[in-house]
Design an enzyme around this catalytic site. Structure first.
Site, PDB file in Angstrom:
ATOM      1  N   LYS A  17       0.830  -1.206   0.000  1.00 23.97           N
ATOM      2  CA  LYS A  17       0.000   0.000   0.000  1.00 23.97           C
ATOM      3  C   LYS A  17       0.871   1.265   0.000  1.00 23.97           C
ATOM      4  O   LYS A  17       2.091   1.180   0.204  1.00 23.97           O
ATOM      5  CB  LYS A  17      -0.923  -0.053   1.220  1.00 23.97           C
ATOM      6  CG  LYS A  17      -1.944  -1.202   1.184  1.00 23.97           C
ATOM      7  CD  LYS A  17      -2.778  -1.203   2.474  1.00 23.97           C
ATOM      8  CE  LYS A  17      -3.915  -2.196   2.441  1.00 23.97           C
ATOM      9  NZ  LYS A  17      -4.725  -2.128   3.702  1.00 23.97           N
TER      10      LYS A  17
ATOM     11  N   TYR B 222     -12.399  -2.884  -2.929  1.00 24.46           N
ATOM     12  CA  TYR B 222     -12.898  -2.861  -1.548  1.00 24.46           C
ATOM     13  C   TYR B 222     -14.428  -2.839  -1.479  1.00 24.46           C
ATOM     14  O   TYR B 222     -14.984  -2.372  -0.482  1.00 24.46           O
ATOM     15  CB  TYR B 222     -12.306  -1.671  -0.797  1.00 24.46           C
ATOM     16  CG  TYR B 222     -10.873  -1.888  -0.324  1.00 24.46           C
ATOM     17  CD1 TYR B 222     -10.549  -2.976   0.502  1.00 24.46           C
ATOM     18  CD2 TYR B 222      -9.854  -1.017  -0.679  1.00 24.46           C
ATOM     19  CE1 TYR B 222      -9.246  -3.176   0.947  1.00 24.46           C
ATOM     20  CE2 TYR B 222      -8.544  -1.218  -0.236  1.00 24.46           C
ATOM     21  CZ  TYR B 222      -8.248  -2.293   0.585  1.00 24.46           C
ATOM     22  OH  TYR B 222      -6.963  -2.496   1.040  1.00 24.46           O
TER      23      TYR B 222
ATOM     24  N   PHE C 253     -15.386   3.585   7.589  1.00 20.09           N
ATOM     25  CA  PHE C 253     -14.023   3.934   7.168  1.00 20.09           C
ATOM     26  C   PHE C 253     -13.819   3.871   5.655  1.00 20.09           C
ATOM     27  O   PHE C 253     -12.706   4.090   5.173  1.00 20.09           O
ATOM     28  CB  PHE C 253     -12.989   3.043   7.881  1.00 20.09           C
ATOM     29  CG  PHE C 253     -13.142   1.552   7.633  1.00 20.09           C
ATOM     30  CD1 PHE C 253     -12.681   0.956   6.464  1.00 20.09           C
ATOM     31  CD2 PHE C 253     -13.759   0.739   8.587  1.00 20.09           C
ATOM     32  CE1 PHE C 253     -12.803  -0.402   6.239  1.00 20.09           C
ATOM     33  CE2 PHE C 253     -13.895  -0.635   8.373  1.00 20.09           C
ATOM     34  CZ  PHE C 253     -13.416  -1.206   7.192  1.00 20.09           C
TER      35      PHE C 253
ATOM     36  N   ARG D 198      -1.686 -14.387   4.731  1.00 24.82           N
ATOM     37  CA  ARG D 198      -2.416 -13.699   5.819  1.00 24.82           C
ATOM     38  C   ARG D 198      -1.694 -13.911   7.152  1.00 24.82           C
ATOM     39  O   ARG D 198      -1.658 -13.015   7.992  1.00 24.82           O
ATOM     40  CB  ARG D 198      -3.864 -14.198   5.906  1.00 24.82           C
ATOM     41  CG  ARG D 198      -4.726 -13.843   4.696  1.00 24.82           C
ATOM     42  CD  ARG D 198      -5.263 -12.434   4.720  1.00 24.82           C
ATOM     43  NE  ARG D 198      -6.258 -12.230   5.741  1.00 24.82           N
ATOM     44  CZ  ARG D 198      -7.056 -11.160   5.788  1.00 24.82           C
ATOM     45  NH1 ARG D 198      -6.966 -10.203   4.870  1.00 24.82           N
ATOM     46  NH2 ARG D 198      -7.925 -11.016   6.744  1.00 24.82           N
TER      47      ARG D 198
ATOM     48  N   THR E 197      -5.409  -6.968  11.190  1.00 23.29           N
ATOM     49  CA  THR E 197      -5.703  -5.698  10.515  1.00 23.29           C
ATOM     50  C   THR E 197      -5.040  -4.520  11.225  1.00 23.29           C
ATOM     51  O   THR E 197      -4.426  -3.662  10.587  1.00 23.29           O
ATOM     52  CB  THR E 197      -7.230  -5.479  10.435  1.00 23.29           C
ATOM     53  OG1 THR E 197      -7.803  -6.592   9.754  1.00 23.29           O
ATOM     54  CG2 THR E 197      -7.562  -4.194   9.697  1.00 23.29           C
TER      55      THR E 197
ATOM     56  N   ARG F 227       2.756  -6.591   9.675  1.00 17.95           N
ATOM     57  CA  ARG F 227       2.105  -5.449  10.338  1.00 17.95           C
ATOM     58  C   ARG F 227       2.590  -5.285  11.777  1.00 17.95           C
ATOM     59  O   ARG F 227       2.720  -4.163  12.272  1.00 17.95           O
ATOM     60  CB  ARG F 227       0.587  -5.628  10.282  1.00 17.95           C
ATOM     61  CG  ARG F 227       0.007  -5.401   8.877  1.00 17.95           C
ATOM     62  CD  ARG F 227      -1.458  -5.791   8.827  1.00 17.95           C
ATOM     63  NE  ARG F 227      -2.083  -5.492   7.531  1.00 17.95           N
ATOM     64  CZ  ARG F 227      -3.270  -5.960   7.171  1.00 17.95           C
ATOM     65  NH1 ARG F 227      -3.963  -6.751   7.988  1.00 17.95           N
ATOM     66  NH2 ARG F 227      -3.785  -5.643   5.992  1.00 17.95           N
TER      67      ARG F 227
ATOM     68  N   ASN G  76      -1.826   0.172   7.200  1.00 16.97           N
ATOM     69  CA  ASN G  76      -1.294  -1.121   7.662  1.00 16.97           C
ATOM     70  C   ASN G  76      -0.473  -1.846   6.590  1.00 16.97           C
ATOM     71  O   ASN G  76      -0.382  -3.067   6.579  1.00 16.97           O
ATOM     72  CB  ASN G  76      -2.422  -1.990   8.219  1.00 16.97           C
ATOM     73  CG  ASN G  76      -3.496  -2.253   7.181  1.00 16.97           C
ATOM     74  OD1 ASN G  76      -3.345  -1.894   6.014  1.00 16.97           O
ATOM     75  ND2 ASN G  76      -4.570  -2.897   7.594  1.00 16.97           N
TER      76      ASN G  76
ATOM     77  N   HIS H 150      -2.023  -5.340   1.662  1.00 15.16           N
ATOM     78  CA  HIS H 150      -3.286  -6.078   1.513  1.00 15.16           C
ATOM     79  C   HIS H 150      -2.972  -7.523   1.137  1.00 15.16           C
ATOM     80  O   HIS H 150      -2.054  -7.781   0.369  1.00 15.16           O
ATOM     81  CB  HIS H 150      -4.140  -5.462   0.399  1.00 15.16           C
ATOM     82  CG  HIS H 150      -5.267  -6.364  -0.035  1.00 15.16           C
ATOM     83  ND1 HIS H 150      -6.455  -6.430   0.665  1.00 15.16           N
ATOM     84  CD2 HIS H 150      -5.365  -7.268  -1.036  1.00 15.16           C
ATOM     85  CE1 HIS H 150      -7.252  -7.331   0.086  1.00 15.16           C
ATOM     86  NE2 HIS H 150      -6.609  -7.848  -0.958  1.00 15.16           N
TER      87      HIS H 150
ATOM     88  N   GLU I  72      -9.821 -10.810  -7.125  1.00 16.22           N
ATOM     89  CA  GLU I  72      -8.925  -9.663  -7.022  1.00 16.22           C
ATOM     90  C   GLU I  72      -7.802  -9.717  -8.067  1.00 16.22           C
ATOM     91  O   GLU I  72      -7.441  -8.683  -8.642  1.00 16.22           O
ATOM     92  CB  GLU I  72      -8.336  -9.597  -5.601  1.00 16.22           C
ATOM     93  CG  GLU I  72      -9.407  -9.262  -4.565  1.00 16.22           C
ATOM     94  CD  GLU I  72      -8.908  -9.352  -3.125  1.00 16.22           C
ATOM     95  OE1 GLU I  72      -7.710  -9.612  -2.909  1.00 16.22           O
ATOM     96  OE2 GLU I  72      -9.736  -9.171  -2.213  1.00 16.22           O
TER      97      GLU I  72
HETATM   98  P1  IDP Z   1      -7.611  -6.624   6.148  1.00 19.30           P
HETATM   99  O1  IDP Z   1      -6.774  -5.757   5.235  1.00 19.30           O
HETATM  100  O2  IDP Z   1      -6.855  -7.065   7.363  1.00 19.30           O
HETATM  101  O3  IDP Z   1      -8.294  -7.766   5.422  1.00 19.30           O
HETATM  102  P2  IDP Z   1     -10.251  -5.375   6.244  1.00 19.30           P
HETATM  103  O4  IDP Z   1     -11.161  -5.521   7.419  1.00 19.30           O
HETATM  104  O5  IDP Z   1     -10.602  -6.151   5.008  1.00 19.30           O
HETATM  105  O6  IDP Z   1      -8.772  -5.683   6.743  1.00 19.30           O
HETATM  106  O7  IDP Z   1     -10.208  -3.825   5.897  1.00 19.30           O
HETATM  107  C1  IDP Z   1      -9.625  -3.367   4.682  1.00 19.30           C
HETATM  108  C2  IDP Z   1      -8.699  -2.214   4.998  1.00 19.30           C
HETATM  109  O8  IDP Z   1      -9.462  -1.119   5.510  1.00 19.30           O
HETATM  110  C3  IDP Z   1      -7.672  -2.483   6.111  1.00 19.30           C
HETATM  111  O9  IDP Z   1      -6.538  -3.177   5.658  1.00 19.30           O
HETATM  112  C4  IDP Z   1      -7.353  -1.086   6.591  1.00 19.30           C
HETATM  113  O10 IDP Z   1      -6.452  -0.407   5.697  1.00 19.30           O
HETATM  114  C5  IDP Z   1      -8.722  -0.420   6.497  1.00 19.30           C
HETATM  115  N1  IDP Z   1      -9.477  -0.508   7.759  1.00 19.30           N
HETATM  116  C6  IDP Z   1     -10.085  -1.597   8.291  1.00 19.30           C
HETATM  117  N2  IDP Z   1     -10.711  -1.304   9.450  1.00 19.30           N
HETATM  118  C7  IDP Z   1     -10.507   0.015   9.651  1.00 19.30           C
HETATM  119  C8  IDP Z   1     -10.907   0.923  10.691  1.00 19.30           C
HETATM  120  O11 IDP Z   1     -11.584   0.578  11.669  1.00 19.30           O
HETATM  121  N3  IDP Z   1     -10.479   2.220  10.558  1.00 19.30           N
HETATM  122  C9  IDP Z   1      -9.751   2.656   9.497  1.00 19.30           C
HETATM  123  N4  IDP Z   1      -9.359   1.836   8.509  1.00 19.30           N
HETATM  124  C10 IDP Z   1      -9.724   0.535   8.567  1.00 19.30           C
HETATM  125 MG    MG Z   2      -9.827  -7.754   3.981  1.00 14.17          MG
END
Ligand code: IDP
Ligand code: MG
Length: 156
Positions: free
Chosen positions: A9, A49, A57, A85, A91, A102, A112, A115, A126
């Site tokens: 990212k 997404y 968010f 993963r 996350t 992370r 973070n 992806h 994807e």
């Molecule tokens: P993941 O990347 O661990 O699968 P997801 O829940 O799919 O996490 O969320 C996608 C992306 O959205 C995350 O990687 C992060 O960049 C962002 N994100 C997820 N939850 C939050 C939040 O509560 N606040 C701000 N950004 C978030």
């Molecule tokens: Mg995800």
């Protein structure tokens, strides 16, 4: 063998961690079948997404992922989606265990670094969004016999 989509990212690229992460993937024994550096447009970000479109968010997530260059890659390996993963961690970087990408390299939940597709089905969808078929290489590693035990006819 399975494939998965990883995206380094904008924070990962801007902080100079492309090499660090490629190094971890290669050391683990995963193969990079495709990789490029691009700016993501809003349309692709929204499609990628889509599952989060009703989350609070979502808008900030789109702003983040379109804010600078990213490095998407197709990664191959045994159970690649799950294995990646595990390497990535949780996350929220601050809650992610030491030893994960992370956990070792970040503090934020939004910023973070990386992806990773959350399943083989997500990976298929994807990869098709981010890469043309002819951008994806054949397997290149020559150390499969050390990384996998083929004695029972399939990698174990
Ligand atoms: P993941 O990347 O661990 O699968 P997801 O829940 O799919 O996490 O969320 C996608 C992306 O959205 C995350 O990687 C992060 O960049 C962002 N994100 C997820 N939850 C939050 C939040 O509560 N606040 C701000 N950004 C978030
Ligand atoms: Mg995800």
């Amino acid at each position: 063998m399975q494939t998965t989509l990883l995206i380094l990212k904008p924070d990962c690229v801007a902080r100079g961690y492309i090499g660090e992460i490629i190094n971890r993937l290669e050391k683990k024994g995963l193969s990079i079948l495709a990789m490029k550096m691009i700016r993501v447009n809003r349309e692709l970000a929204e499609q990628h997404y889509a599952e989060h479109k009703d989350k609070p968010f979502f808008e900030n997530l789109l702003n983040y992922i379109t804010s600078g260059p990213v490095v998407p890659m197709v990664i191959e390996g045994s159970n690649a989606p799950e294995v990646c993963r595990e390497l990535i961690g949780k996350t929220n970087c601050a809650e992610s265990p030491a030893g994960t990408i992370r956990g070792d390299l970040g503090m934020s939940k939004r910023f973070n670094l990386i992806h990773g597709s959350d399943s083989a089905e997500s990976a298929k969808r994807e990869i098709a969004l981010w890469f043309q078929k002819d951008e994806i290489m054949e397997t290149y590693r020559d150390d499969y016999h050390w990384l996998h035990d083929f004695e029972e006819g399939r990698p174990v």
